[in-house]
Design a protein around this motif. Structure first.
Motif, PDB file in Angstrom:
ATOM      1  N   ALA A  10       0.830  -1.203   0.000  1.00 37.38           N
ATOM      2  CA  ALA A  10       0.000   0.000   0.000  1.00 37.38           C
ATOM      3  C   ALA A  10       0.866   1.254   0.000  1.00 37.38           C
ATOM      4  O   ALA A  10       0.519   2.264  -0.614  1.00 37.38           O
ATOM      5  N   ALA A  11       2.003   1.185   0.673  1.00 36.23           N
ATOM      6  CA  ALA A  11       2.862   2.357   0.768  1.00 36.23           C
ATOM      7  C   ALA A  11       3.539   2.669  -0.561  1.00 36.23           C
ATOM      8  O   ALA A  11       3.747   3.805  -0.942  1.00 36.23           O
ATOM      9  N   TRP A  12       3.854   1.619  -1.288  1.00 35.42           N
ATOM     10  CA  TRP A  12       4.626   1.755  -2.514  1.00 35.42           C
ATOM     11  C   TRP A  12       3.815   2.426  -3.602  1.00 35.42           C
ATOM     12  O   TRP A  12       4.285   3.226  -4.390  1.00 35.42           O
ATOM     13  N   ASP A  13       2.543   2.087  -3.642  1.00 32.65           N
ATOM     14  CA  ASP A  13       1.711   2.567  -4.732  1.00 32.65           C
ATOM     15  C   ASP A  13       0.271   2.589  -4.242  1.00 32.65           C
ATOM     16  O   ASP A  13      -0.141   1.669  -3.548  1.00 32.65           O
ATOM     17  N   PRO A  14      -0.495   3.634  -4.573  1.00 34.16           N
ATOM     18  CA  PRO A  14      -1.871   3.683  -4.080  1.00 34.16           C
ATOM     19  C   PRO A  14      -2.727   2.539  -4.608  1.00 34.16           C
ATOM     20  O   PRO A  14      -3.712   2.170  -3.992  1.00 34.16           O
ATOM     21  N   ARG A  15      -2.331   1.983  -5.758  1.00 36.31           N
ATOM     22  CA  ARG A  15      -3.097   0.845  -6.276  1.00 36.31           C
ATOM     23  C   ARG A  15      -2.575  -0.441  -5.661  1.00 36.31           C
ATOM     24  O   ARG A  15      -1.397  -0.525  -5.323  1.00 36.31           O
ATOM     25  N   PRO A  16      -3.450  -1.436  -5.514  1.00 40.51           N
ATOM     26  CA  PRO A  16      -2.993  -2.682  -4.892  1.00 40.51           C
ATOM     27  C   PRO A  16      -1.851  -3.289  -5.694  1.00 40.51           C
ATOM     28  O   PRO A  16      -1.903  -3.329  -6.917  1.00 40.51           O
ATOM     29  N   ARG A  17      -0.834  -3.716  -5.025  1.00 43.95           N
ATOM     30  CA  ARG A  17       0.334  -4.280  -5.697  1.00 43.95           C
ATOM     31  C   ARG A  17       0.887  -5.353  -4.790  1.00 43.95           C
ATOM     32  O   ARG A  17       1.203  -5.088  -3.639  1.00 43.95           O
ATOM     33  N   GLU A  18       0.971  -6.538  -5.288  1.00 42.64           N
ATOM     34  CA  GLU A  18       1.350  -7.634  -4.406  1.00 42.64           C
ATOM     35  C   GLU A  18       2.719  -8.195  -4.711  1.00 42.64           C
ATOM     36  O   GLU A  18       3.214  -9.054  -4.000  1.00 42.64           O
ATOM     37  N   ARG A  19       3.339  -7.729  -5.794  1.00 45.72           N
ATOM     38  CA  ARG A  19       4.634  -8.304  -6.100  1.00 45.72           C
ATOM     39  C   ARG A  19       5.517  -7.296  -6.842  1.00 45.72           C
ATOM     40  O   ARG A  19       5.019  -6.343  -7.449  1.00 45.72           O
ATOM     41  N   PHE A  20       6.804  -7.520  -6.704  1.00 49.44           N
ATOM     42  CA  PHE A  20       7.789  -6.710  -7.414  1.00 49.44           C
ATOM     43  C   PHE A  20       8.507  -7.661  -8.358  1.00 49.44           C
ATOM     44  O   PHE A  20       9.130  -8.624  -7.924  1.00 49.44           O
ATOM     45  N   ASP A  21       8.365  -7.443  -9.638  1.00 49.42           N
ATOM     46  CA  ASP A  21       8.925  -8.361 -10.635  1.00 49.42           C
ATOM     47  C   ASP A  21      10.348  -7.960 -11.002  1.00 49.42           C
ATOM     48  O   ASP A  21      10.651  -6.780 -11.124  1.00 49.42           O
ATOM     49  N   ALA A  22      11.180  -8.958 -11.200  1.00 47.62           N
ATOM     50  CA  ALA A  22      12.524  -8.711 -11.725  1.00 47.62           C
ATOM     51  C   ALA A  22      12.895  -9.898 -12.603  1.00 47.62           C
ATOM     52  O   ALA A  22      12.523 -11.038 -12.308  1.00 47.62           O
ATOM     53  N   THR A  23      13.580  -9.615 -13.680  1.00 45.01           N
ATOM     54  CA  THR A  23      14.105 -10.694 -14.521  1.00 45.01           C
ATOM     55  C   THR A  23      15.612 -10.512 -14.611  1.00 45.01           C
ATOM     56  O   THR A  23      16.086  -9.405 -14.878  1.00 45.01           O
TER      57      THR A  23
END
Ligand SMILES: [Mg+2]
Length: 368
Positions: free
Chosen positions: A21-34
Motif C-alpha cells: 500500500a505504501a509503494w503505490d496507491p493501487r494494490p500491488r502484491e509483487r515486485f517483478d525482476a528478470t
C-alpha cells in the motif's frame, strides 16, 4: 569467444500488505525482476536486469554463437527486436558486464571514468503528509544524503506543495529538493488527462519559491514546446525523459532545448551504448544527464556505471523511501545491497564489469 546461452531468471518478490500500500496507491502484491545471464564458451557470464524481458524468448538465436564483444552489432539487433516487441536493454547491460570482465575494467572506466563516485538524491515514491515527509527528510540528512526527490500527485497538488514547504522548513538551505510531477509516467490503464500548461506553470512557480532544484516531468512527453516555454518562463531546471526510448525523439528534445536535465534510463529506455552518445550530446550543449534508476539493484548499478563514466549528475537517483522501500527490498537479488557512503555518494564497484554479485539463494527463493 562465443555466446552459448541466454538465460532468463524470472523473480517475483511477494510484498506484504503495508508495504504494497505504501509503494503505490493501487494494490500491488509483487515486485517483478528478470535476471539476464549471457553465458559464453569461455565460462564468463554477463549479468543484466531492470526490465521484465517479456516477449524476448524466441530471439536468442540472434545472439547465440556470436562473439559477445561485437557490441555495435548486438545493439542494432536489440533495436530491431524492440521495434516489434519490447525493451530488451537488460541484455545489452549483460553484454557490457561481459565486456568489462574481458577488459578487466569496470564498465564506468570503458565509458570514460569521469567520476569514481556520484552524489545521490534519495528518490521517494510514497505520498506522505507534510509533517511526515519533513521528518523523513531530517532522517535522510542524518544518514548522509544531501538531496531528495518528492513525488507530487497531479490530483493533490496543494498537499504536495505543502509537503515540499514543510520539508524546506525542516531542512533549511543546503539540502536540495527535487520534485517529480510524473506527467509522462503512466501506470497501465491510467488515461486521466495531464495537468494543463497554466496549472503546471503556476505550480512550478510555487516550487521555485521553495528553492526546488529541479521539477521533473511537469508536462507530457509530446509537449516539447510547453517544456521549452516552461524553462524560459520560470527559470526552474526542468528534468525528464526517463522512459523516452526513441533516439529521434530525444534528438528533437535537444534541438528544441526542451530540458535542463536528461534522464533516460539505460535499462528501460535506451541502453548503455546509446545513453553514452546522448549524454555526450547533452553535455556538448551544456545540459545535464543523470539517468533514472527506479528498477532494482542491478538496474541501479548499470545506470551508476553510465553516470560515473560520462560524468552524469549533479545528483544520481538512489531509490530509497524507508520503511516501505529499502536497499534490502530493492536489491533483494544481490549478495550485498548498494549503500551510500558517509558523504552521500554511491561509489562504482572497483571490479571488472558491473560488479554484480548475485545472491543465488534469493534468486531460487523468489523464482516466479
Ligand atoms: Mg520520474
Amino acid at each position: 569467444m562465443k555466446i552459448t546461452n541466454i538465460r532468463l531468471d524470472r523473480l517475483q518478490l511477494r510484498l506484504d500488505p503495508p508495504f504494497a500500500a505504501a509503494w503505490d496507491p493501487r494494490p500491488r502484491e509483487r515486485f517483478d525482476a528478470t535476471i539476464v545471464r549471457v553465458e559464453t564458451d569461455e565460462g564468463l557470464v554477463g549479468i543484466g536486469s531492470g526490465d521484465t524481458m517479456d516477449g524476448f524468448p524466441g530471439h536468442e538465436h540472434l545472439f547465440v554463437g556470436r562473439d559477445p564483444l561485437d557490441m555495435a552489432q548486438h545493439v542494432r539487433t536489440i533495436e530491431t527486436i524492440n521495434f516489434h516487441a519490447g525493451r530488451f536493454w537488460p541484455l545489452e547491460v549483460a553484454l557490457w558486464d561481459l565486456l568489462g570482465q574481458v577488459a578487466g575494467l569496470p564498465v564506468a572506466a570503458l565509458l570514460g571514468n569521469a567520476q569514481r563516485r556520484v552524489p545521490v538524491y534519495a528518490s521517494c515514491g510514497e505520498l506522505k503528509a507534510p509533517a511526515e515527509r519533513a521528518e523523513s527528510a531530517l532522517a535522510l540528512r542524518e544518514q548522509g544524503f544531501r538531496a531528495m526527490k518528492i513525488r507530487i500527485d497531479r490530483d493533490r497538488i496543494d498537499e504536495g506543495v505543502a509537503a515540499v514547504a514543510a520539508t524546506r522548513d525542516a531542512v533549511g538551505d543546503g539540502f536540495e529538493i527535487m520534485v517529480d510531477l510524473n506527467q509522462s509516467w503512466r501506470m497501465a490503464g491510467d488515461v486521466q488527462p495531464a495537468l494543463d500548461y497554466a496549472t503546471v506553470r503556476h505550480t512550478v512557480e510555487r516550487l521555485r519559491d521553495l528553492g526546488v532544484f529541479w521539477v521533473e516531468e511537469p508536462l507530457p512527453y509530446q509537449d516539447v514546446a510547453g517544456l521549452t516555454a516552461l524553462r524560459s518562463a520560470t527559470g526552474v531546471r526542468i528534468a525528464g525523459g526517463e522512459m523516452l526510448d526513441s533516439v529521434g525523439q530525444i534528438l528533437g528534445y535537444l534541438d528544441n532545448d526542451a530540458l535542463d536535465v536528461y534522464q533516460m534510463d539505460v535499462v528501460l529506455a535506451v541502453g548503455i551504448t546509446r545513453a553514452r552518445m546522448l549524454a555526450e550530446l547533452a553535455h556538448l550543449k551544456h545540459r545535464a544527464f543523470t539517468p533514472h534508476t527506479w528498477t532494482n539493484g542491478i538496474g541501479v548499478l548499470a545506470n551508476l556505471h553510465v553516470a560515473a563514466g560520462v560524468g552524469g549528475g549533479p545528483y544520481f537517483e538512489y531509490p530509497y523511501d524507508p520503511p516501505g522501500w529499502t536497499p534490502e527490498r530493492r536489491d533483494f537479488m544481490l549478495a550485498e545491497p548498494l549503500r551510500i557512503d558517509a558523504d552521500g555518494c554511491l561509489a562504482v564497484p572497483p571490479v571488472p564489469g558491473l560488479g554484480v554479485r548475485l545472491d543465488e539463494a534469493a534468486v531460487r527463493r523468489w523464482a516466479a
